[in-house]
Write an enzyme that holds these catalytic residues in place. Structure first.
Site: not given
Length: 284
Positions: A209, A211
Site C-alpha cells: 500500500d 500508507d
C-alpha cells in the site's frame, strides 16, 4: 542453515520438505510458534511464522528474543525475514519488493530490545544492521526471476512503528521527512537481535500500500488491502526464497559473525555461570 521468518500471510513454505517440527524453550520464553525444519532445494532450512500459525500475536506481543534464540539454537546462521510494508515513496508501488538496509526505530519501549542487561553490559554496532552479502544474493535472484529486477528496490530505509494501528497522515508525512522509504511494525527489534546473536539478516519486504500520505483516500492502507496484496504475491516471494536458499553459501568471515567483538564491556570474571553461558551462545 537459513531460517525464514514469515510475516503476515506467510505461515508455511510450500517448497519446504518437512523433516521435523520443534517446540523450543529458550531462556526468554517460547517463540511465536513451532519451528519447522526440513530442506528447500536440497538445503537445510528452518521456518517460523512470526505472528504464530493462526496470526495470534500483535507486533508488540511477539517474543522476538525467543524467536531469534530458538532459530540459532537449531543451527540457523542467516535469517531471511518476509514482511508486508507500506510505501512512503511514489516509485515504490504496491506489489514491489524492497530490500531495506537501514532502520528507524519508532517503537515505544514495549518490546524487549536486547539480549543483554541484568548484569551484562554490551553496546553492539548497528551501523550496518543487515547482511550485505545476503542482500546481494536476494537481489541477484530477484533480477534473474523478474524481468531484470523490475519492481525491486534496494538499499532502502524501513521505519518501524509500534502498531497495531495504522498511522495518521501526519505520521506518514513525518516518516517521509525523516528519510524513511517504507513503514512496517515488526523488523525492530528483530534485525537488531539477529545482529546481537551474530546472525546474518535480510528482509524481503512486500509493499502492499501507500500508507496514507497520498491525497486519494482509495490508496490509504487497510488491513484487507494488505492481506490481499500479500496473498497475491505469495507464490512470487516463495519462489525467490527457494532460489536464494539454493544459491546460498555460508561464510563465517562476514562482519555479522563478529558483531560482538569488543562490544561486551562487563569482564568475563564478573559474570555468573548462567551469564557466561548466554554470552557464549550469542558469540558462537
Amino acid at each position: 542453515m537459513i531460517g525464514i521468518i514469515g510475516g503476515t500471510g506467510l505461515y508455511q513454505m510450500a517448497a519446504l520438505e518437512v523433516s521435523d517440527v520443534r517446540s523450543v524453550e529458550t531462556p526468554f520464553g517460547v517463540p511465536s510458534g513451532p519451528i519447522v525444519l526440513g530442506s528447500i532445494e536440497g538445503r537445510r532450512s528452518a521456518f517460523l511464522a512470526r505472528h504464530g500459525l493462526r496470526h495470534e500475536w500483535l507486533p508488540s506481543e511477539i517474543n522476538y528474543r525467543a524467536n531469534i534464540w530458538a532459530l540459532k539454537s537449531l543451527g540457523v546462521r542467516t535469517l531471511l525475514s518476509v514482511s508486508a510494508v507500506g510505501s512512503l515513496r511514489q516509485e515504490i508501488r504496491p506489489g514491489d519488493l524492497v530490500l531495506p538496509c537501514q532502520y528507524l526505530d519508532f517503537t515505544k519501549g514495549l518490546r524487549a530490545a536486547t539480549f543483554f542487561g541484568g548484569g551484562i553490559v554490551a553496546h553492539v554496532s548497528m551501523a550496518h544492521p543487515t547482511c550485505s552479502a545476503t542482500s546481494a544474493l536476494i537481489s541477484r535472484c530477484a533480477r534473474s526471476l523478474e524481468a531484470h529486477g523490475s519492481g525491486l528496490h534496494e538499499d532502502k530505509t524501513y521505519a518501524c512503528v509500534e502498531g497495531p494501528r495504522f498511522g495518521t497522515r501526519a505520521e506518514s508525512f513525518f516518516l517521509r521527512q525523516c528519510g524513511a522509504d517504507v513503514v512496517g511494525m515488526t523488523n525492530v527489534p528483530e534485525a537488531f537481535l539477529a545482529r546481537e546473536a551474530q546472525l546474518g539478516y535480510c528482509t524481503i519486504a512486500v509493499a502492499t500500500d501507500y500508507d496514507c500520505w497520498l491525497e486519494d483516500a482509495q490508496h490509504h492502507v487497510s488491513a484487507d488491502q494488505v492481506s490481499k496484496l500479500f496473498r497475491d504475491n505469495l507464490e512470487r516471494v516463495q519462489q525467490l526464497l527457494a532460489q536464494a536458499i539454493r544459491n546460498y553459501t555460508d561464510d563465517e568471515t562476514r562482519p555479522c559473525r563478529r558483531a560482538l567483538q569488543g562490544a561486551i564491556l562487563t569482564a568475563a570474571e564478573n559474570l555468573s555461570s548462567a551469564q557466561r553461558a548466554l554470552v557464549s551462545f550469542l558469540s558462537a
